[in-house]
Design a protein around this motif. Structure first.
Motif, PDB file in Angstrom:
ATOM      1  N   UNK A  46       0.840  -1.198   0.000  1.00  0.00           N
ATOM      2  CA  UNK A  46       0.000   0.000   0.000  1.00  0.00           C
ATOM      3  C   UNK A  46       0.878   1.252   0.000  1.00  0.00           C
ATOM      4  N   UNK A  47       0.349   2.330  -0.534  1.00  0.00           N
ATOM      5  CA  UNK A  47       1.053   3.604  -0.489  1.00  0.00           C
ATOM      6  C   UNK A  47       1.109   4.134   0.933  1.00  0.00           C
ATOM      7  N   UNK A  48       1.960   5.120   1.160  1.00  0.00           N
ATOM      8  CA  UNK A  48       2.096   5.664   2.509  1.00  0.00           C
ATOM      9  C   UNK A  48       1.691   7.133   2.538  1.00  0.00           C
ATOM     10  N   UNK A  49       1.555   7.645   3.749  1.00  0.00           N
ATOM     11  CA  UNK A  49       1.231   9.053   3.942  1.00  0.00           C
ATOM     12  C   UNK A  49       2.519   9.850   4.154  1.00  0.00           C
ATOM     13  N   UNK A  50       2.402  11.154   4.079  1.00  0.00           N
ATOM     14  CA  UNK A  50       3.558  12.014   4.369  1.00  0.00           C
ATOM     15  C   UNK A  50       4.004  11.831   5.813  1.00  0.00           C
ATOM     16  N   UNK A  51       3.046  11.648   6.714  1.00  0.00           N
ATOM     17  CA  UNK A  51       3.375  11.441   8.132  1.00  0.00           C
ATOM     18  C   UNK A  51       4.208  10.169   8.287  1.00  0.00           C
ATOM     19  N   UNK A  52       3.760   9.089   7.667  1.00  0.00           N
ATOM     20  CA  UNK A  52       4.484   7.807   7.718  1.00  0.00           C
ATOM     21  C   UNK A  52       5.903   8.003   7.194  1.00  0.00           C
ATOM     22  N   UNK A  53       6.027   8.651   6.060  1.00  0.00           N
ATOM     23  CA  UNK A  53       7.326   8.864   5.438  1.00  0.00           C
ATOM     24  C   UNK A  53       8.239   9.710   6.316  1.00  0.00           C
ATOM     25  N   UNK A  54       7.696  10.738   6.949  1.00  0.00           N
ATOM     26  CA  UNK A  54       8.492  11.592   7.836  1.00  0.00           C
ATOM     27  C   UNK A  54       9.023  10.793   9.021  1.00  0.00           C
ATOM     28  N   UNK A  55       8.177   9.966   9.623  1.00  0.00           N
ATOM     29  CA  UNK A  55       8.607   9.154  10.764  1.00  0.00           C
ATOM     30  C   UNK A  55       9.708   8.177  10.342  1.00  0.00           C
ATOM     31  N   UNK A  56       9.542   7.538   9.197  1.00  0.00           N
ATOM     32  CA  UNK A  56      10.563   6.605   8.697  1.00  0.00           C
ATOM     33  C   UNK A  56      11.889   7.337   8.471  1.00  0.00           C
ATOM     34  N   UNK A  57      11.838   8.503   7.845  1.00  0.00           N
ATOM     35  CA  UNK A  57      13.061   9.283   7.615  1.00  0.00           C
ATOM     36  C   UNK A  57      13.708   9.696   8.934  1.00  0.00           C
ATOM     37  N   UNK A  58      12.906  10.121   9.897  1.00  0.00           N
ATOM     38  CA  UNK A  58      13.451  10.533  11.197  1.00  0.00           C
ATOM     39  C   UNK A  58      14.155   9.371  11.896  1.00  0.00           C
ATOM     40  N   UNK A  59      13.519   8.194  11.896  1.00  0.00           N
ATOM     41  CA  UNK A  59      14.117   7.021  12.546  1.00  0.00           C
ATOM     42  C   UNK A  59      15.408   6.619  11.841  1.00  0.00           C
ATOM     43  N   UNK A  60      15.392   6.652  10.528  1.00  0.00           N
ATOM     44  CA  UNK A  60      16.586   6.310   9.739  1.00  0.00           C
ATOM     45  C   UNK A  60      17.720   7.284  10.044  1.00  0.00           C
ATOM     46  N   UNK A  61      17.397   8.567  10.066  1.00  0.00           N
ATOM     47  CA  UNK A  61      18.406   9.590  10.343  1.00  0.00           C
ATOM     48  C   UNK A  61      18.976   9.432  11.752  1.00  0.00           C
ATOM     49  N   UNK A  62      18.116   9.121  12.728  1.00  0.00           N
ATOM     50  CA  UNK A  62      18.566   8.951  14.115  1.00  0.00           C
ATOM     51  C   UNK A  62      19.541   7.778  14.242  1.00  0.00           C
ATOM     52  N   UNK A  63      19.378   6.760  13.409  1.00  0.00           N
ATOM     53  CA  UNK A  63      20.243   5.579  13.466  1.00  0.00           C
ATOM     54  C   UNK A  63      21.512   5.714  12.619  1.00  0.00           C
ATOM     55  N   UNK A  64      21.479   6.550  11.613  1.00  0.00           N
ATOM     56  CA  UNK A  64      22.550   6.586  10.615  1.00  0.00           C
ATOM     57  C   UNK A  64      23.916   6.936  11.203  1.00  0.00           C
ATOM     58  N   UNK A  65      24.008   7.919  12.073  1.00  0.00           N
ATOM     59  CA  UNK A  65      25.312   8.337  12.622  1.00  0.00           C
ATOM     60  C   UNK A  65      25.951   7.202  13.424  1.00  0.00           C
ATOM     61  N   UNK A  66      25.157   6.512  14.232  1.00  0.00           N
ATOM     62  CA  UNK A  66      25.683   5.390  15.019  1.00  0.00           C
ATOM     63  C   UNK A  66      26.090   4.253  14.098  1.00  0.00           C
TER      64      UNK A  66
END
Length: 196
Positions: A46-66
């Motif tokens: 299924x397609x996603x919402x902008x909210x879903x996409x923002x949360x996924x990007x935030x979680x990915x960004x939070x993990x990327x540096x570590x």
């Protein structure tokens, strides 16, 4: 003449095609659509919402540096996770892996040994993510953490592998911090929900 596998669906009264893994990957490339693959059957995502996409990007960004410091990688939404039972491939929202075999070839489309999987749940996927996917994910020997992130509330459910059971914790409110000690990661709900 090429052999084709078909099964008859009692629900719709029509034949459904059974795909090999190679045919499945070719189908995704040709159509540009993500499908989950379950023992030869394909199911469009299924397609996603902008909210879903923002949360996924935030979680990915939070993990990327570590991940970068530890020689690990983080993938979001477009990389498949191989499940342990049957021939099944799904798309978690976020995958974190430190497994050398998963990191060896960046042209691969599949991760086999994640340390962390994250699903951002919606009303349409919540039951599937909590029941079916969770039980399949728990069978992955390398998996240490499974996070379910709500879109409706500032709330994250954490499943953490212990010696012989899974510990369950709920984090509520933007001040909460999630400690993933085995990965050396701390994420705050404020980071995950930034902009929401």
């Amino acid at each position: 003449m090429e052999a084709r596998n078909y099964e008859f669906s009692m629900v719709t009264g029509t034949e459904k095609k059974i795909y090999t893994f190679e045919e499945y990957e070719a189908l995704e490339r040709e159509e540009g659509i993500r499908y989950e693959y379950v023992d030869g059957e394909v199911f469009a995502m299924a397609g996603t919402t902008k909210r879903h996409n923002t949360i996924v990007q935030n979680a990915t960004f939070a993990l990327r540096a570590v991940a970068k410091k530890k020689g690990c990688s983080v993938y979001s939404e477009s990389v498949k996770q191989k499940l342990k039972t049957g021939e099944k491939y799904v798309y978690p929202d976020v995958i974190y892996t430190c497994e050398p075999a998963d990191l060896a070839d960046d042209s691969e489309t599949v991760v086999q040994s994640p340390s962390l999987l994250i699903e951002v749940v919606s009303e349409s996927t919540q039951r599937y993510d909590i029941r079916e996917k969770r039980l399949e994910y728990f069978k992955i020997p390398s998996l240490q953490y499974y996070l379910l992130v709500s879109q409706k509330h500032y709330c994250v459910e954490l499943y953490e592998r212990s010696a012989d059971f899974w510990k369950y914790t709920i984090y509520d409110g933007l001040d909460a911090k999630i400690e993933l000690e085995k990965l050396g990661v701390t994420m705050s709900l404020a980071e995950i929900y930034e902009g929401i």
